[in-house]
Design an enzyme around this catalytic site. Sequence first.
Site, PDB file in Angstrom:
ATOM      1  CB  ALA A 144      -4.278   5.136  12.112  1.00 54.19           C
ATOM      2  CD  GLU A 174      -8.282  13.388   1.620  1.00 51.95           C
ATOM      3  OE1 GLU A 174      -9.492  13.584   1.448  1.00 51.95           O
ATOM      4  OE2 GLU A 174      -7.692  13.684   2.669  1.00 51.95           O
ATOM      5  CG  HIS A 228      -4.987  12.177   4.799  1.00 50.70           C
ATOM      6  ND1 HIS A 228      -6.331  12.158   5.093  1.00 50.70           N
ATOM      7  CD2 HIS A 228      -4.347  11.659   5.868  1.00 50.70           C
ATOM      8  CE1 HIS A 228      -6.486  11.629   6.301  1.00 50.70           C
ATOM      9  NE2 HIS A 228      -5.303  11.328   6.796  1.00 50.70           N
ATOM     10  CB  SER A 235      -7.725   6.525  10.173  1.00 55.13           C
ATOM     11  OG  SER A 235      -7.274   7.244   9.084  1.00 55.13           O
ATOM     12  CG  MET A 288      -0.202   7.432   4.550  1.00 60.11           C
ATOM     13  SD  MET A 288      -1.494   6.662   3.581  1.00 60.11           S
ATOM     14  CE  MET A 288      -0.964   4.940   3.597  1.00 60.11           C
ATOM     15  CG  ASN A 347      -0.943  -1.472  10.173  1.00 60.50           C
ATOM     16  OD1 ASN A 347      -1.536  -0.399  10.312  1.00 60.50           O
ATOM     17  ND2 ASN A 347       0.121  -1.593   9.414  1.00 60.50           N
TER      18      ASN A 347
END
Length: 276
Positions: A113, A86, A83, A30, A211, A235
Amino acid sequence: MTAYEKLQNALACVRAKTDFVPDVALILGSGLGALADEIDAVATIDYHEIEGFPVSTVMGHKGRFVFGYFGDTKVVIMQGRVHYYEGYSREDILLPTRLMVLMGAKVLFLTNAAGGVNRSFSAGDFMLITDHIMTLFPNPLLGPNMDELGPRFPDMSEVYDKKLCQTIRDTAARLGTPLQEGVYCQLTGPTFETPAEVRLLTALGVDAVGMSTASEAVAARHAGIKVCGISCITNQAAGISPQPLSHEEVFETGNRVAPLFRELVKESIIAIGGQL
Ligand code: HPA
């Protein structure tokens, strides 16, 4: 149709468009997709042009293979991955990696990410993935074994190739880019973790959570190719970060550090290509 036949059909769709044989397969996470725009593309194939290919629905994931060169290294880039959250089956999650193996890739280079579980990590750090924990995630190889690709009980004692890890360390040092190291844990998502879950992950020895990635690494190791990867810590994980988590934050941090990340990934791949 068996899963292997489906894979062969997908390969035939690719081969109808290009006979490019990549050395390295690169999966972009991402916010990191712009790396694919740097390559002198010799061919691109949208996922929806490939029969049976799971098409990603996530914002910021483009959904195509880009074929080209980083230096002298032949690379196939997945610009956008699929993913588990989904709703795809395990087999569909594995198909893109397996397809790149059948295209001829000898190395899978993973990027993602991730949330920083290790308290010494800050948003914007890069982490060399030295191992993973996938125990909390449904094993992607559950179900009939694809004997054509690999064994029923694949060894996982060195998923992230030590020599490739060293090449990435050396490249980061040469570029002057700080590089953290650690264990990545894959959960299904789509929720971010609760603070209690992050404490659990800390107790398990996890440094970064996301993920994706581990299931693709497993598919590649099952099929016998080498794996390496870098997480972009977008993050601090929930409970460590004082503010709520959002996909926008993940995306923004990814974009902010993208130029450095691109350089590290590209130069590492050039160095890896020189060793194949
Ligand atoms: N948790 C899970 N996945 C993630 C995170 C996170 O904090 N950040 C980016 N992907």
